[in-house]
Design an enzyme around this catalytic site. Sequence first.
Site, PDB file in Angstrom:
ATOM      1  N   GLY A  25       0.814  -1.227   0.000  1.00  0.00           N
ATOM      2  CA  GLY A  25       0.000   0.000   0.000  1.00  0.00           C
ATOM      3  C   GLY A  25       0.838   1.263   0.000  1.00  0.00           C
ATOM      4  N   LEU A  26       1.875   1.280  -0.813  1.00  0.00           N
ATOM      5  CA  LEU A  26       2.838   2.388  -0.742  1.00  0.00           C
ATOM      6  C   LEU A  26       2.471   3.613  -1.562  1.00  0.00           C
ATOM      7  CD1 LEU A  26       6.212   0.385  -0.901  1.00  0.00           C
ATOM      8  CD2 LEU A  26       4.910   1.102   1.096  1.00  0.00           C
ATOM      9  N   GLY A  29      -2.726   7.923  -3.456  1.00  0.00           N
ATOM     10  CA  GLY A  29      -3.425   8.404  -4.650  1.00  0.00           C
ATOM     11  C   GLY A  29      -3.715   7.292  -5.643  1.00  0.00           C
ATOM     12  N   ALA A  32      -6.176   1.294  -6.081  1.00  0.00           N
ATOM     13  CA  ALA A  32      -6.014  -0.164  -6.025  1.00  0.00           C
ATOM     14  C   ALA A  32      -4.938  -0.533  -5.003  1.00  0.00           C
ATOM     15  CB  ALA A  32      -5.642  -0.705  -7.402  1.00  0.00           C
ATOM     16  N   SER A  33      -3.846   0.206  -5.014  1.00  0.00           N
ATOM     17  CA  SER A  33      -2.759  -0.065  -4.061  1.00  0.00           C
ATOM     18  C   SER A  33      -3.264   0.086  -2.631  1.00  0.00           C
ATOM     19  CB  SER A  33      -1.583   0.879  -4.358  1.00  0.00           C
ATOM     20  OG  SER A  33      -0.810   1.141  -3.221  1.00  0.00           O
ATOM     21  N   HIS A 132       9.338   4.502  -2.795  1.00  0.00           N
ATOM     22  CA  HIS A 132       9.607   3.151  -3.296  1.00  0.00           C
ATOM     23  C   HIS A 132       9.883   3.140  -4.793  1.00  0.00           C
ATOM     24  CE1 HIS A 132       5.308   3.527  -4.209  1.00  0.00           C
ATOM     25  NE2 HIS A 132       5.405   2.484  -5.013  1.00  0.00           N
ATOM     26  N   GLU A 167       7.441  10.914 -14.376  1.00  0.00           N
ATOM     27  CA  GLU A 167       6.914   9.550 -14.268  1.00  0.00           C
ATOM     28  C   GLU A 167       6.999   8.800 -15.593  1.00  0.00           C
ATOM     29  OE1 GLU A 167       5.244   8.164 -11.242  1.00  0.00           O
ATOM     30  OE2 GLU A 167       6.204   9.808 -10.182  1.00  0.00           O
ATOM     31  N   ARG A 199       2.011  13.737  -9.822  1.00  0.00           N
ATOM     32  CA  ARG A 199       3.331  13.095  -9.914  1.00  0.00           C
ATOM     33  C   ARG A 199       4.161  13.562 -11.104  1.00  0.00           C
ATOM     34  NH1 ARG A 199       1.803   6.928  -8.004  1.00  0.00           N
ATOM     35  NH2 ARG A 199       3.823   6.496  -8.965  1.00  0.00           N
ATOM     36  N   HIS A 235      -1.658   8.612 -12.894  1.00  0.00           N
ATOM     37  CA  HIS A 235      -0.931   8.814 -14.152  1.00  0.00           C
ATOM     38  C   HIS A 235      -1.975   9.035 -15.244  1.00  0.00           C
ATOM     39  CE1 HIS A 235       2.495   6.152 -12.433  1.00  0.00           C
ATOM     40  NE2 HIS A 235       2.876   7.415 -12.387  1.00  0.00           N
ATOM     41  N   ASP A 237      -2.090   7.817 -18.093  1.00  0.00           N
ATOM     42  CA  ASP A 237      -2.420   6.606 -18.864  1.00  0.00           C
ATOM     43  C   ASP A 237      -3.518   5.772 -18.201  1.00  0.00           C
ATOM     44  OD1 ASP A 237      -1.039   5.238 -16.858  1.00  0.00           O
ATOM     45  OD2 ASP A 237       0.491   4.405 -18.181  1.00  0.00           O
ATOM     46  N   CYS A 352       0.441  -0.152 -18.184  1.00  0.00           N
ATOM     47  CA  CYS A 352       1.504   0.171 -17.209  1.00  0.00           C
ATOM     48  C   CYS A 352       2.677  -0.790 -17.345  1.00  0.00           C
ATOM     49  CB  CYS A 352       0.994   0.031 -15.777  1.00  0.00           C
ATOM     50  SG  CYS A 352      -0.342   1.126 -15.354  1.00  0.00           S
TER      51      CYS A 352
END
Length: 425
Positions: A25-26, A29, A32-33, A132, A167, A199, A235, A237, A352
């Site tokens: 979970g890093l 924003g 899903a993470s 990360h 990014e 980002r 992002h 995309d 991605c």
Amino acid sequence: MTSPKSSLTEINFDGIVGPSHNYAGLSLGNIASANHKGNPSYPRAAALQGVAKMRGNLARLGVQGFLLPLPRPNAVLANALAFDGTEAPQLRAAPWSASSMWTANAATVSPAPDTQDGTCHLSPANLVTMLHRAQEWPDTRRMLETAFGDRDHFTVHGPVPPTFGDEGAANHMRLCEGHGSAGVEVFVYGRPGGAFPARQHEQASRLVARAHGLDPSSCVFIEQNPAAIEAGAFHNDVVSVANERVLFTHAEAFADQTGAYDAIRAAFPALEIVEVASADVSLAEAIRTYLFNAQLITQTDGSMALIVPEECRESVPVWAWCKRMMASNGPIREVIPVDVRQSMANGGGPACLRLRVVCDPVTVDPRFMLTEAKADVLERVISETWPEQIDPADLASETRSDTLAAQVIAARSALLAALDLGELN
Ligand code: SUG
């Protein structure tokens, strides 16, 4: 030196999912993470899903490349973080991140026909917004310098200096008549100030365009919709993708949607827009299913297909829209779902997982090019050495993390050895 145009091909370089793939979970924003934080992950299944996607695209396109997992756990970052047991477990997870699998963030790529010196330029992304991810670029750069080491055809830059956040290709689109002809490069940036980090910084995008020697009249800089970032489009995309003349986009992707279309059309009059209205697919549903995090590909017969996550087929509004689109006479004729659920749970869809590089395949180090036989090798090494499951708590545990580190390091080494890429150890 530029290759003859006819030999220029778009090659997708997919990131092989690394043996430390986990859900810590890093990524603030990235919905899903956050939603999968703390869940067990399945690195072996994740990597095999990735290879299956590559096999499909190799069959469809006749060409496919890959990039390798980076060394994890990253001892350099772990030392710099001076762990003494008082730190938050999440910090402890950063050196383990397998986030380099999302190679759309590895670099921004400007193909040879777009650049002043006629070489294909690659700038590794600094990814400074997330700890990360910020650890990736030195190893990514080394790998790009190996894969694209032919200096007659490629120029590999250093990253954009901090504090400008970059990014990579996830915020970059290219419009062109054909992959081998000169294109218009569209850079999409976010403005800070919202609930979630923006980002991609405008100054980073502008710097990359200058460094790559792009013609300013063939560059367009547009702002991401702050509401899209707020809804989880960390992002661009996640809400749009382009291929040749086509821009496939959600109606709420850009801060000024009409202004963005006008600006792109002014630089590239042949633009064809396939827009999905919010009434058909809401921004939230688009982000949940990753409809736009698709690979929009030109197949060998010249028709376009959209490679989407399986989650799109399971969504009533998204699949209804896809069916309507396929029945219409638009430029995208086929929608092909693929299972990349392990990556999706960390916010990484089919797009991605790949970096697009337009070049002559013979100029790439062949060790990074996929063949059916090499896909067999990847599957064998992954099946034999990748951990089956990782519990994020293992990463913070003194006892369990040592055993896991040994397994992760051995797995990556086995892969490098099998691919004759031991120099990246
Ligand atoms: O940077 N997820 C990645 C997903 C990147 C998706 N890439 C593109 N859209 N091109 C990110 O947010 C999750 C890691 C974690 O939660 O532990 C992560 O880094």
